[in-house]
Each structure stands twice: as structure tokens, then as C-alpha cells.
Motif scaffolding. Structure first.
Motif, PDB file in Angstrom:
ATOM      1  N   GLU A   1      10.124  -0.725  -7.506  1.00  0.00           N
ATOM      2  CA  GLU A   1      10.733   0.277  -8.587  1.00  0.00           C
ATOM      3  C   GLU A   1      12.199   0.415  -8.327  1.00  0.00           C
ATOM      4  O   GLU A   1      12.859   0.708  -9.315  1.00  0.00           O
ATOM      5  CB  GLU A   1       9.814   1.221  -8.914  1.00  0.00           C
TER       6      GLU A   1
ATOM      7  N   GLN B   1      -3.245  -0.215   1.605  1.00  0.00           N
ATOM      8  CA  GLN B   1      -3.130   0.446   0.158  1.00  0.00           C
ATOM      9  C   GLN B   1      -1.677   1.220   0.444  1.00  0.00           C
ATOM     10  O   GLN B   1      -0.939   1.423  -0.476  1.00  0.00           O
ATOM     11  CB  GLN B   1      -4.301   1.424  -0.213  1.00  0.00           C
ATOM     12  N   ALA B   2      -1.436   2.006   1.520  1.00  0.00           N
ATOM     13  CA  ALA B   2      -0.354   2.800   1.814  1.00  0.00           C
ATOM     14  C   ALA B   2       1.029   1.801   1.753  1.00  0.00           C
ATOM     15  O   ALA B   2       1.991   2.090   1.199  1.00  0.00           O
ATOM     16  CB  ALA B   2      -0.188   3.482   3.087  1.00  0.00           C
ATOM     17  N   LYS B   3       0.854   0.640   2.572  1.00  0.00           N
ATOM     18  CA  LYS B   3       1.870  -0.398   2.464  1.00  0.00           C
ATOM     19  C   LYS B   3       2.250  -0.861   1.093  1.00  0.00           C
ATOM     20  O   LYS B   3       3.571  -0.995   0.562  1.00  0.00           O
ATOM     21  CB  LYS B   3       1.720  -1.638   3.282  1.00  0.00           C
ATOM     22  N   ASN B   4       1.126  -1.205   0.197  1.00  0.00           N
ATOM     23  CA  ASN B   4       1.410  -1.630  -1.073  1.00  0.00           C
ATOM     24  C   ASN B   4       1.975  -0.638  -2.067  1.00  0.00           C
ATOM     25  O   ASN B   4       2.749  -0.882  -2.874  1.00  0.00           O
ATOM     26  CB  ASN B   4      -0.163  -1.863  -1.687  1.00  0.00           C
ATOM     27  N   ARG B   5       1.745   0.804  -1.716  1.00  0.00           N
ATOM     28  CA  ARG B   5       2.382   1.765  -2.592  1.00  0.00           C
ATOM     29  C   ARG B   5       3.745   1.918  -2.173  1.00  0.00           C
ATOM     30  O   ARG B   5       4.712   2.048  -2.959  1.00  0.00           O
ATOM     31  CB  ARG B   5       1.785   3.257  -2.127  1.00  0.00           C
ATOM     32  N   HIS B   6       4.140   1.850  -0.771  1.00  0.00           N
ATOM     33  CA  HIS B   6       5.701   1.705  -0.307  1.00  0.00           C
ATOM     34  C   HIS B   6       6.170   0.451  -0.957  1.00  0.00           C
ATOM     35  O   HIS B   6       7.480   0.805  -1.377  1.00  0.00           O
ATOM     36  CB  HIS B   6       5.417   1.928   1.070  1.00  0.00           C
TER      37      HIS B   6
ATOM     38  N   ARG C   1       5.556  -1.051  -3.791  1.00  0.00           N
ATOM     39  CA  ARG C   1       5.791  -0.981  -4.962  1.00  0.00           C
ATOM     40  C   ARG C   1       6.909   0.297  -5.348  1.00  0.00           C
ATOM     41  O   ARG C   1       7.668   0.151  -6.374  1.00  0.00           O
ATOM     42  CB  ARG C   1       4.279  -0.350  -5.752  1.00  0.00           C
ATOM     43  N   GLN C   2       7.047   1.252  -4.683  1.00  0.00           N
ATOM     44  CA  GLN C   2       8.467   2.189  -4.676  1.00  0.00           C
ATOM     45  C   GLN C   2       9.542   1.471  -4.356  1.00  0.00           C
ATOM     46  O   GLN C   2      10.654   1.669  -5.081  1.00  0.00           O
ATOM     47  CB  GLN C   2       8.200   3.268  -3.733  1.00  0.00           C
TER      48      GLN C   2
ATOM     49  N   LYS D   1      -4.739   1.310   5.193  1.00  0.00           N
ATOM     50  CA  LYS D   1      -3.198   1.185   5.716  1.00  0.00           C
ATOM     51  C   LYS D   1      -2.633   0.128   4.748  1.00  0.00           C
ATOM     52  O   LYS D   1      -1.424   0.271   4.196  1.00  0.00           O
ATOM     53  CB  LYS D   1      -3.021   0.346   7.150  1.00  0.00           C
TER      54      LYS D   1
END
Length: 168
Positions: A147, A136-141, A143-144, A134
């Protein structure tokens, strides 16, 4: 700063107190050794210099006293070491796990192991993996989003730069 144990107080002396006394004795030895080296350094006479016999005798006496004091401190340290080892040998050896308090849990480790500890540990391990996924998914979100904001700032800066460079 003498580190001797009073004969009547041996009941109150714990290994901790003996170790602290030993630490103080070691510090005393170090200080006396530094004093010894400074005396030895002062005894070295530069070439061509003469030293009076009285001054040399005083320094030599001070050197002897310092060596005697260091010897006494080492004997005291050895006595503390032997006493600490004697007390430590007479202490009963307990399981280190007995000193770990378990709040609201069983009183000993065998109860803990027999009460489904392994299943609980597996469940907690799986829960940890889920939480990591979870996160890692929040970190990806995030990061998006960052960006996207970075791209927006670039676009705004580009438009502002173009607006100032256009001739009027």
C-alpha cells in the motif's frame, strides 16, 4: 480380442489381471454394440428405396453374428466377474492401516497410539496455529508495504502529470 483365461494359468491370475481382462471385455462389448447399431441403421431403408434380397440377407447375417459375438462376450464377462469374486472372497482381509508405511516409526498403529501420539498431535496442532499467526502477521506487513509503494507510485504519477500540464 478374446478375453479368455487359459486353464493352466489360473495360479498366475490375480484379481487385478481379471479386472483388466474384464475391462477389455467391456470395451469389446461396447465396440460390438456400436457395430450392431450401425448395422441396424443401415437396415433401415429410406422411403421409396428398394434393397436387394442378397444385400438384406448379408446384413441380416452380419447382424446375427454381431449379436452372437456380444452374447459370447457377456458370458465371458460374467465368468471373469464370478472368478474375480471367488478370488477376492478367498483373500484374507487385512487392516488397511497395515499397508501404510511408517518411516522410522513403530511397526503398527497400537504402538503409535500408545507412544504419545495424542500429545504429539496436540503439540503439532499448537505449532500449526503459531505458524498461521506468524504468516498472517507477515501478510499484513507485506500488505502495508504494498500500500505504501502504491501510494508512492500515485504521488510520482501525480507530480509527473502536473509537471507536463504546467505552462512554461
Amino acid at each position: 480380442m478374446s478375453s479368455h483365461v487359459a486353464p493352466g494359468s489360473s495360479r498366475d491370475v490375480t484379481p487385478l489381471v481379471l479386472c483388466k481382462m474384464g475391462q477389455a471385455t467391456v470395451q469389446e462389448i461396447i465396440n460390438k454394440a456400436q457395430e450392431l447399431f450401425s448395422i441396424l441403421q443401415s437396415l433401415q431403408v429410406p422411403n421409396g428405396m428398394t434393397i436387394t434380397a442378397q444385400s438384406y440377407k448379408e446384413k441380416q447375417d452380419k447382424l446375427k453374428d454381431t449379436v452372437k459375438s456380444i452374447t459370447t462376450s457377456f458370458k465371458s464377462l460374467r465368468a471373469l466377474y464370478d472368478r474375480c469374486n471367488h478370488i477376492a472372497a478367498t483373500l484374507e482381509q487385512n487392516n488397511p492401516q497395515d499397508y501404510i508405511p511408517l518411516v522410522g516409526g513403530p511397526d503398527n498403529w497400537s504402538e503409535l497410539l500408545s507412544s504419545g501420539y495424542k500429545e504429539r498431535a496436540q503439540h503439532l496442532g499448537e505449532e500449526k496455529k503459531e505458524l498461521i499467526l506468524k504468516l498472517q502477521a507477515k501478510n499484513r506487513h507485506l500488505r502495508q508495504i504494498m500500500e505504501g509503494l502504491q501510494q508512492l507510485v500515485w504521488d510520482i504519477n501525480t507530480m509527473m502529470a502536473m509537471r507536463h500540464t504546467q505552462p512554461t
